[in-house]
Scaffold this active site. Structure first.
Site, PDB file in Angstrom:
ATOM      1  N   HIS A  87      -9.325   3.609  -1.189  1.00 26.98           N
ATOM      2  CA  HIS A  87      -7.945   3.123  -1.056  1.00 26.98           C
ATOM      3  C   HIS A  87      -7.577   2.162  -2.185  1.00 26.98           C
ATOM      4  O   HIS A  87      -7.481   0.960  -1.978  1.00 26.98           O
ATOM      5  CB  HIS A  87      -7.802   2.450   0.324  1.00 26.98           C
ATOM      6  CG  HIS A  87      -6.424   1.977   0.651  1.00 26.98           C
ATOM      7  ND1 HIS A  87      -5.281   2.545   0.118  1.00 26.98           N
ATOM      8  CD2 HIS A  87      -5.985   0.989   1.469  1.00 26.98           C
ATOM      9  CE1 HIS A  87      -4.222   1.912   0.602  1.00 26.98           C
ATOM     10  NE2 HIS A  87      -4.617   0.959   1.409  1.00 26.98           N
ATOM     11  N   ILE A 133     -12.510  -1.353  -0.756  1.00 19.80           N
ATOM     12  CA  ILE A 133     -11.861  -1.858  -1.967  1.00 19.80           C
ATOM     13  C   ILE A 133     -12.176  -0.836  -3.064  1.00 19.80           C
ATOM     14  O   ILE A 133     -13.342  -0.489  -3.275  1.00 19.80           O
ATOM     15  CB  ILE A 133     -12.460  -3.232  -2.346  1.00 19.80           C
ATOM     16  CG1 ILE A 133     -12.270  -4.238  -1.209  1.00 19.80           C
ATOM     17  CG2 ILE A 133     -11.895  -3.736  -3.669  1.00 19.80           C
ATOM     18  CD1 ILE A 133     -10.867  -4.710  -0.994  1.00 19.80           C
ATOM     19  N   LYS A 178     -10.131   6.001   4.248  1.00 20.79           N
ATOM     20  CA  LYS A 178     -11.421   5.557   4.767  1.00 20.79           C
ATOM     21  C   LYS A 178     -12.601   6.011   3.897  1.00 20.79           C
ATOM     22  O   LYS A 178     -13.445   5.205   3.532  1.00 20.79           O
ATOM     23  CB  LYS A 178     -11.587   6.100   6.199  1.00 20.79           C
ATOM     24  CG  LYS A 178     -12.933   5.851   6.828  1.00 20.79           C
ATOM     25  CD  LYS A 178     -13.130   4.386   7.131  1.00 20.79           C
ATOM     26  CE  LYS A 178     -14.585   4.030   7.345  1.00 20.79           C
ATOM     27  NZ  LYS A 178     -15.318   3.847   6.079  1.00 20.79           N
ATOM     28  N   CYS A 204     -12.973   0.303   8.436  1.00 19.95           N
ATOM     29  CA  CYS A 204     -12.085  -0.197   7.381  1.00 19.95           C
ATOM     30  C   CYS A 204     -12.178   0.657   6.121  1.00 19.95           C
ATOM     31  O   CYS A 204     -13.261   1.087   5.737  1.00 19.95           O
ATOM     32  CB  CYS A 204     -12.463  -1.627   7.009  1.00 19.95           C
ATOM     33  SG  CYS A 204     -12.578  -2.743   8.409  1.00 19.95           S
ATOM     34  N   SER A 205     -11.031   0.832   5.453  1.00 18.65           N
ATOM     35  CA  SER A 205     -11.057   1.481   4.145  1.00 18.65           C
ATOM     36  C   SER A 205     -11.636   0.489   3.138  1.00 18.65           C
ATOM     37  O   SER A 205     -11.552  -0.724   3.335  1.00 18.65           O
ATOM     38  CB  SER A 205      -9.648   1.924   3.740  1.00 18.65           C
ATOM     39  OG  SER A 205      -8.763   0.824   3.761  1.00 18.65           O
ATOM     40  N   CYS A 216       0.822  -1.221   0.000  1.00 18.30           N
ATOM     41  CA  CYS A 216       0.000   0.000   0.000  1.00 18.30           C
ATOM     42  C   CYS A 216       0.849   1.262   0.000  1.00 18.30           C
ATOM     43  O   CYS A 216       0.320   2.362  -0.096  1.00 18.30           O
ATOM     44  CB  CYS A 216      -0.940  -0.005   1.196  1.00 18.30           C
ATOM     45  SG  CYS A 216      -1.669  -1.613   1.477  1.00 18.30           S
TER      46      CYS A 216
END
Lengths: 387, 130
Positions: free
Chosen positions: A336, A213, A332, A210-211, A87
């Protein structure tokens, strides 16, 4: 080393872009950046492309050449290089471009990042992302990426007394900012209740910790500072570029709740820029999970360990606070696309420093920082930019 | 994980065979062939770990990759082995039972399967030991 500046920046909208191919995503971002810098393709000397896992997400490797080709530059034979650090791929591609220009080896260099993640099912993307950690000794045991960050959160909460509400406030704040960003994947504000009622992914992290997909691409163009005004009236100077690494596995870290690579890269960046924390007007940190933003603020040295949750709840990191964090909406809410994130962070800071950030503009912004993490902290890139 | 890559690690996965640097006394699990402290001066020998230790941190994985989907929810933890090194593994207990500081001991278990007719991977999980 000669001084380096960003002379152009472009970014696609982030989201589930099923109608767009991997290569077209990149071309769109690259064109926006070139138009922004009033450049034509033949003026480009080199390209660096951040990408984590096109081989698994779209079954395409050899990304450097593909990108150069579909940017219409195959006949120019420019050097084009893929940069991979999970990342942190985007952050590292920016750093490679900065190094190339600073060294005098190249003049006009594109730093880009791209990822197309929604062409595979969720289980497959979870497995691909788990490859950013130690496959043989973490992934083998059933560790997912949210699972690893959840273990950071459990350890952190146990030691520092973080409340569930303070953690949720990170997501609430970033969605507020994302709602003011036209490229963001999620442009809806949420409440603490939204986070608390979302499904558990890996305790204590819930879906809204969670960020997502994401598909997306971003590109910036760097050049020697003394040539920057040929292309733009508002060159953005790169006054620090730092990178650090740490153990690939979370279990081998000195301290489960501290990302030592962030500590090291942050310290190096402040030394290089000859600045203190008070000089930073805003920072884009790597909030792949809510707990990651709190660790980042502390590990970069903006507050003592264990205090970031309280500061967030008090609004210090909000758009109108003393230290705005993730004005773009962060990973977020802005989304991402793993390889593109580090470049999107630079894109956001460039917009802020030029005063082009619209409803999320920080008044009088002069100096901004980016912080991009690979894995659970095995690679970190930190940059400081100044208008 | 490919069969060959798994096969090479059977002693480590089945019997927790790691390494020790006899120069500085540090233990390594997963095994390392290079001591980060002593570097080339380090003399590395095999060491079989007792496998007992303490939970340093934990989570309950509820959304997993395809290989582990059918096991959810499962308890995942970082365990500090009594000899020093830490390891990531599953704890076989109810989600509400796992605690930081909990003593655990190793058990030989099926870890995952490569699809319906693929290889079955065995290895070490942990159970409460108190």
């Amino acid at each position: 080393m000669r001084p380096v500046a960003v002379i152009g920046a472009g970014c696609t909208t982030f989201g589930e872009k099923w109608n767009t191919s991997f290569r077209n995503l990149f071309v769109e971002a690259g064109m926006l950046a070139l138009e922004d810098a009033n450049l034509s393709g033949e003026q480009i000397d080199a390209m660096y492309v951040g990408n984590m896992s096109a081989g698994r997400f779209v079954e395409q490797e050899h990304i450097g050449a593909l990108i150069a080709d579909y940017s219409g530059l195959a006949s120019h034979h420019i050097p084009s290089t893929r940069v991979e650090a999970a990342c942190a791929s985007g952050g590292l591609s920016f750093r490679q471009a900065v190094i190339a220009v600073a060294s005098g080896m190249e003049d006009i260099v594109v730093a880009a990042g791209v990822e197309k993640m929604t062409d595979v099912a969720t289980g497959a993307s979870v497995d691909t992302l788990a490859g950013a950690a130690d496959r043989e000794w973490e992934g083998f045991a059933g560790a997912t990426f949210p699972g690893l960050y959840a273990m950071i959160a459990t350890n952190y909460t146990h030691r520092y007394g973080l409340t569930r509400e303070q953690l949720a406030q990170v997501a609430v704040k970033n969605h507020f900012n994302g709602a003011r960003n036209p490229i963001a994947q999620f442009q809806q504000e949420i409440t603490i209740d939204t986070v608390m009622k979302s499904s558990l992914v890996a305790d204590p992290l819930r879906l809204f910790d969670c960020s997502p997909i994401t598909d997306g691409a971003a590109a910036v163009i760097v050049a020697p500072l003394d040539r920057a005004r040929e292309f733009t009236d508002t060159p953005i100077k790169v006054i620090a570029s730092a990178q650090a690494s740490d153990t690939i596995a979370l279990h081998d870290r000195r301290d489960i709740s501290t990302l030592d690579a962030t500590v090291a890269a942050g310290k190096r960046a402040f030394e290089m820029a000859k600045l203190t924390h008070k000089d930073i007007d805003m920072v884009e940190v790597h909030d792949c999970f809510t707990i990651a933003e709190l660790c980042a603020i502390e590990d970069l040295g903006f507050c003592p360990k264990g205090q970031a949750g309280k500061l967030t709840a008090e609004g210090v990191t909000a758009l109108d606070g003393d230290l705005p964090v993730n004005t773009s909406g962060g990973l977020k809410a802005c989304g991402h696309p793993v390889g593109a994130t580090g470049i999107k962070q630079v894109f956001e800071i460039v917009q802020q420093l030029r005063g082009e950030a619209g409803r999320r503009q920080i008044d009088g912004a002069r100096i901004g920082m980016t912080h991009n993490v690979g894995g659970t902290g095995a690679t970190v890139a930190v940059h400081i930019l100044e208008v | 994980m490919s069969v060959a890559r798994f096969w090479r690690k059977i002693p480590q996965r089945y019997n927790l065979v790691g390494t020790q640097c006899t120069t500085c006394g540090s233990y390594f699990f997963p095994p390392r062939t290079f001591c980060p402290e002593c570097r080339r001066a380090g003399v590395i020998v095999e060491h079989r770990f007792k496998g007992t230790g303490e939970v340093v941190t934990h989570t309950v994985v509820r959304s997993a990759s395809e290989q582990f989907e059918q096991m959810t929810p499962y308890v995942l933890a970082i365990v500090q082995l009594d000899e020093g090194p830490r390891v990531t593994g599953q704890v076989v207990c109810a989600p509400e039972e796992v605690k930081i500081g909990m003593r655990v001991k190793p058990v030989f278990r099926r870890i995952s399967t490569d699809g319906e007719s693929g290889v079955i991977y065995y290895g070490t999980k942990y159970i409460p030991d108190e």
